[in-house]
Design a protein around this motif. Structure first.
Motif, PDB file in Angstrom:
ATOM      1  N   UNK A 130       0.982  -1.067   0.053  1.00 35.54           N
ATOM      2  CA  UNK A 130       0.046   0.022   0.023  1.00 35.54           C
ATOM      3  C   UNK A 130       0.974   1.105  -0.026  1.00 35.54           C
ATOM      4  N   UNK A 131       0.624   2.300  -0.766  1.00 34.37           N
ATOM      5  CA  UNK A 131       1.382   3.644  -0.929  1.00 34.37           C
ATOM      6  C   UNK A 131       0.344   4.528  -0.681  1.00 34.37           C
ATOM      7  N   UNK A 132       0.943   5.713  -0.067  1.00 34.94           N
ATOM      8  CA  UNK A 132       0.191   6.845   0.317  1.00 34.94           C
ATOM      9  C   UNK A 132       0.928   8.252   0.339  1.00 34.94           C
ATOM     10  N   UNK A 133       0.104   9.118   0.305  1.00 29.21           N
ATOM     11  CA  UNK A 133       0.498  10.646   0.447  1.00 29.21           C
ATOM     12  C   UNK A 133      -0.412  11.186   1.137  1.00 29.21           C
ATOM     13  N   UNK A 134      -1.325  11.983   0.652  1.00 29.50           N
ATOM     14  CA  UNK A 134      -2.578  12.378   1.511  1.00 29.50           C
ATOM     15  C   UNK A 134      -3.471  11.571   1.742  1.00 29.50           C
ATOM     16  N   UNK A 135      -3.568  10.445   0.992  1.00 30.49           N
ATOM     17  CA  UNK A 135      -4.489   9.044   0.787  1.00 30.49           C
ATOM     18  C   UNK A 135      -3.730   8.095   0.099  1.00 30.49           C
ATOM     19  N   UNK A 136      -4.578   7.022   0.250  1.00 28.20           N
ATOM     20  CA  UNK A 136      -3.884   5.850  -0.577  1.00 28.20           C
ATOM     21  C   UNK A 136      -3.728   5.805  -1.865  1.00 28.20           C
ATOM     22  N   UNK A 137      -2.777   5.563  -2.443  1.00 30.12           N
ATOM     23  CA  UNK A 137      -2.540   5.937  -4.058  1.00 30.12           C
ATOM     24  C   UNK A 137      -2.404   4.403  -4.628  1.00 30.12           C
ATOM     25  N   UNK A 138      -1.741   3.631  -4.014  1.00 29.52           N
ATOM     26  CA  UNK A 138      -1.834   2.203  -4.875  1.00 29.52           C
ATOM     27  C   UNK A 138      -2.067   1.134  -3.831  1.00 29.52           C
ATOM     28  N   UNK A 139      -2.528   0.165  -4.337  1.00 28.88           N
ATOM     29  CA  UNK A 139      -2.965  -1.149  -3.115  1.00 28.88           C
ATOM     30  C   UNK A 139      -2.845  -2.448  -4.032  1.00 28.88           C
TER      31      UNK A 139
END
Length: 298
Positions: A130-139
């Motif tokens: 799982x990747x995120x910045x201000x929200x989840x970007x990839x899963x």
């Protein structure tokens, strides 16, 4: 230094372009190093064991492992050997920072994440990303097939840190995605409001999840090697500030210690594993810090 151990140094890993090779060399060097450590003999066995916890039947303790490690472990039951894991990666621009190091915080975290994915897949554990910045970007949902390692490494290799981050909001989102008890490995510099970050991590822990936080700093952030007047820039906001580094060093290091201690104390209370690392640290030391911290819970 052996042919594998040399790949544990960030300055050498930087020269290895392919992420799959970085992960392979780091893991093989790490396992090799275990044979010369207090965990001698445990490296081929630790995937089949878990740490002893109060309430376990003492008769299940593996005394052969105790003789090698001086720590209590019990043989996993068959149902316990399959574990869903999530690599949770911070994509914020602050992770792209480095000062005179071979790897940025982000690159260092990617190497750690890739190595743990390699370890888990080869232990037949399911792992996702799982990747995120201000929200989840990839899963990527957890899977244990060997093809999953290729999928995880391909995505990790394409990631670029950029923009601002909201760690707490993203962690709340991740917690809502996890359907059953899992192992969540978070890779971040944790440069948000600690109160908010802690609440997000507590949410991850809710429901019995096992949470490990790799708190990744640049070596310069950890050691503050600057002298004289220095211009500092916030990579997420582009704000700049000129400081007297010699006059500020003691206050900075004290504030950093308080920052890390805040996380360390809270996570210890919440039974969240806290592994502070920096980008000048050899990868075997970073992974051993994780393994030692886990075993300390026994």
């Amino acid at each position: 230094m052996g042919s594998q151990e040399k790949y544990l140094k960030p300055e050498v890993i930087r020269q290895v372009k392919r992420l799959d090779l970085r992960a392979r060399f780091i893991v093989e060097g790490f396992i090799s190093g275990l044979h010369a450590s207090p965990f001698q003999g445990f490296s081929t066995e630790f995937s089949e064991h878990r740490k002893y916890t109060p309430g376990d039947d003492p008769s299940t303790i593996d005394w052969n492992v105790f003789a090698k490690t001086d720590r209590f472990y019990v043989k996993k039951y068959e149902a316990e050997t399959n574990l869903d894991g999530y690599l949770v990666m911070d994509l914020s621009a602050s992770m792209d920072y480095t000062h005179d190091q071979e790897l940025t915080k982000f690159e260092y975290g990617i190497c750690l994440a890739a190595s743990l994915a390699y370890l888990m897949i080869h232990q037949s554990d399911a792992v996702g990303l799982v990747t995120f910045d201000t929200k989840v970007r990839n899963s990527l949902p957890p899977r244990s097939r060997r093809t999953q390692l290729s999928a995880i490494l391909a995505l990790l290799a394409k990631l670029k840190p950029t923009g601002t981050t909201d760690i707490a909001a993203s962690l709340h989102q991740v917690a809502a995605m996890v359907r059953h008890r899992s192992l969540l490995m978070v890779f971040s510099d944790l440069l948000n409001n600690p109160d908010d970050v802690i609440r997000g991590l507590h949410h991850l822990k809710h429901g019995g999840n096992d949470v490990i936080v790799f708190h990744i700093l640049d070596a310069a952030e950890a050691e503050f090697p600057f002298h004289g007047m220095v211009e500092l820039e916030d990579v997420e906001s582009d704000r700049k500030m000129v400081i007297d580094s010699d006059g500020l060093r003691a206050d900075y290091l004290e504030a950093l210690a308080e920052f890390q201690d805040r996380y360390r104390r809270d996570f210890a209370h919440a039974r969240i594993d806290y592994v502070p690392v920096h980008t000048g640290m050899p990868f075997d030391r970073a992974l051993m810090e994780y393994l030692v911290d886990r075993s300390r819970r026994a």
